[in-house]
Design a protein around this motif. Structure first.
Motif, PDB file in Angstrom:
ATOM      1  N   GLY A 159      41.867  26.336  11.419  1.00 37.92           N
ATOM      2  CA  GLY A 159      40.858  27.284  11.887  1.00 37.92           C
ATOM      3  C   GLY A 159      40.301  26.889  13.245  1.00 37.92           C
ATOM      4  N   THR A 160      40.019  25.596  13.410  1.00 42.58           N
ATOM      5  CA  THR A 160      39.519  25.108  14.697  1.00 42.58           C
ATOM      6  C   THR A 160      40.585  25.235  15.783  1.00 42.58           C
ATOM      7  OG1 THR A 160      38.089  23.535  13.539  1.00 42.58           O
ATOM      8  CG2 THR A 160      38.493  23.128  15.871  1.00 42.58           C
ATOM      9  N   TRP A 161      41.813  24.878  15.411  1.00 46.32           N
ATOM     10  CA  TRP A 161      42.917  24.926  16.383  1.00 46.32           C
ATOM     11  C   TRP A 161      43.130  26.343  16.922  1.00 46.32           C
ATOM     12  CZ3 TRP A 161      46.226  21.143  18.373  1.00 46.32           C
ATOM     13  CH2 TRP A 161      47.330  21.620  19.074  1.00 46.32           C
ATOM     14  N   THR A 162      43.208  27.313  16.030  1.00 45.98           N
ATOM     15  CA  THR A 162      43.483  28.678  16.467  1.00 45.98           C
ATOM     16  C   THR A 162      42.314  29.258  17.258  1.00 45.98           C
ATOM     17  OG1 THR A 162      42.770  29.518  14.294  1.00 45.98           O
ATOM     18  CG2 THR A 162      45.128  29.167  14.622  1.00 45.98           C
ATOM     19  N   GLN A 163      41.093  28.827  16.942  1.00 48.66           N
ATOM     20  CA  GLN A 163      39.956  29.267  17.741  1.00 48.66           C
ATOM     21  C   GLN A 163      40.009  28.673  19.144  1.00 48.66           C
ATOM     22  OE1 GLN A 163      37.206  31.332  17.208  1.00 48.66           O
ATOM     23  NE2 GLN A 163      38.285  32.043  15.375  1.00 48.66           N
ATOM     24  N   MET A 164      40.442  27.426  19.230  1.00 47.03           N
ATOM     25  CA  MET A 164      40.478  26.744  20.526  1.00 47.03           C
ATOM     26  C   MET A 164      41.657  27.183  21.388  1.00 47.03           C
ATOM     27  SD  MET A 164      37.876  24.586  20.750  1.00 47.03           S
ATOM     28  CE  MET A 164      38.403  23.376  21.966  1.00 47.03           C
ATOM     29  N   PHE A 165      42.827  27.316  20.763  1.00 46.67           N
ATOM     30  CA  PHE A 165      44.049  27.507  21.537  1.00 46.67           C
ATOM     31  C   PHE A 165      44.765  28.824  21.259  1.00 46.67           C
ATOM     32  CE2 PHE A 165      43.594  22.856  20.832  1.00 46.67           C
ATOM     33  CZ  PHE A 165      43.339  22.489  22.148  1.00 46.67           C
ATOM     34  N   GLY A 167      46.939  31.653  18.899  1.00 49.39           N
ATOM     35  CA  GLY A 167      48.126  31.553  18.062  1.00 49.39           C
ATOM     36  C   GLY A 167      47.825  31.943  16.631  1.00 49.39           C
ATOM     37  N   ALA A 168      48.878  32.250  15.897  1.00 47.13           N
ATOM     38  CA  ALA A 168      48.713  32.728  14.522  1.00 47.13           C
ATOM     39  C   ALA A 168      48.618  31.591  13.514  1.00 47.13           C
ATOM     40  CB  ALA A 168      49.879  33.646  14.157  1.00 47.13           C
TER      41      ALA A 168
END
Length: 266
Positions: A159-165, A167-168
């Protein structure tokens, strides 16, 4: 010239490697990340494929130079790493020498892959993990450590990753797609060659792989619980093949290949 995507393409399945490589100009090895299997496979390919056939490995971490123990010196200049990424929407392809790969192979493959709307990258020197996967391995390792230490869950990380960068999918979903057994094999290779701390590998093996939790391919799930989608009947087993159009390239000395791919099932 011509657009391979406009052709009607088909695939042939073979149970023997010699039939699969007959008249091939390019063979891409994509077997599990177990070095002994790759060494024996390249020995077979060097003996059975045409003498001007390019032999490539889709390994995500091993240098192709590590696969040459049983390959005659005369065949080694036509061997290289040719690493594709998952999911197929990612168009990057890493090309890397085995140390003695013929220099003409790189511009040839670069040009042909570019025609297919791929994004080839020629790695400047031999590197375990090539270019991107050296970086990606560190991300995977730290994600597993975060889970092992109880700092966060796979859902928290993704969840944090997709918010930051964007991607699906985040790193944990991608590891489940690849397979946690494969993740463990890759990490073991980095530990052996580069001396990394084995704690992340040990964690994923003990808590997931040894319990049959291999990711999306497993009914037990992986970092994420198993998918709960219900279907009226059990799906039939199927083999899915990514058609990259590589079988329609024009190779040196062989001419233009027909739009047909061959898959060897071992």
């Amino acid at each position: 010239g011509g657009d391979w995507s406009s052709d009607v393409c088909s695939s042939d399945l073979f149970s023997s490697i010699d039939e699969a490589v007959t008249n091939a100009w390019l063979v891409i090895e994509a077997i599990p990340e177990i070095l002994s299997l790759k060494i024996s496979t390249f020995a077979d390919l060097a003996a059975l494929a045409p003498q001007d056939c390019i032999l490539a490995s889709n390994s995500s971490s091993y240098k192709s130079s590590a696969m040459l123990d049983a390959v005659p010196a005369s065949a080694r200049p036509r061997i290289l790493n040719m690493h594709f990424f998952m999911p197929p929407a990612i168009r990057v392809v890493e090309l890397m020498t085995c140390g003695v790969t013929h220099p003409a192979i790189f511009p040839f493959l670069y040009e042909e892959l570019t025609k297919l709307k791929m994004s080839p990258v020629v790695v400047k020197r031999e590197s375990t993990g090539f270019l991107f996967n050296r970086i990606w391995a560190a991300i995977k390792r730290e994600c597993l450590t975060v889970i092992a230490d109880g700092v966060g869950t796979p859902e928290d990380i993704d969840g944090t990753w997709t918010q930051m960068f964007g991607g699906a999918a985040g790193p944990c979903k991608l590891m489940d797609q690849v397979g946690l057994d494969t993740v463990a094999h890759i990490e073991e290779h980095y530990i052996d060659e580069r001396g990394f701390n084995p704690s992340a590998r040990d964690f994923v093996v003990k808590e997931y792989v040894d319990k049959g939790k291999l990711g999306n391919k497993s009914q037990s799930g992986g970092l994420y619980p198993p998918q709960t989608e219900e279907s009226p009947s059990a799906p039939a087993q199927a083999l899915y093949i990514l058609e990259l159009g590589l079988t329609n390239l024009s190779a040196p000395k062989i001419g233009r290949a027909s739009c047909r791919e061959r898959v060897w099932i071992k």
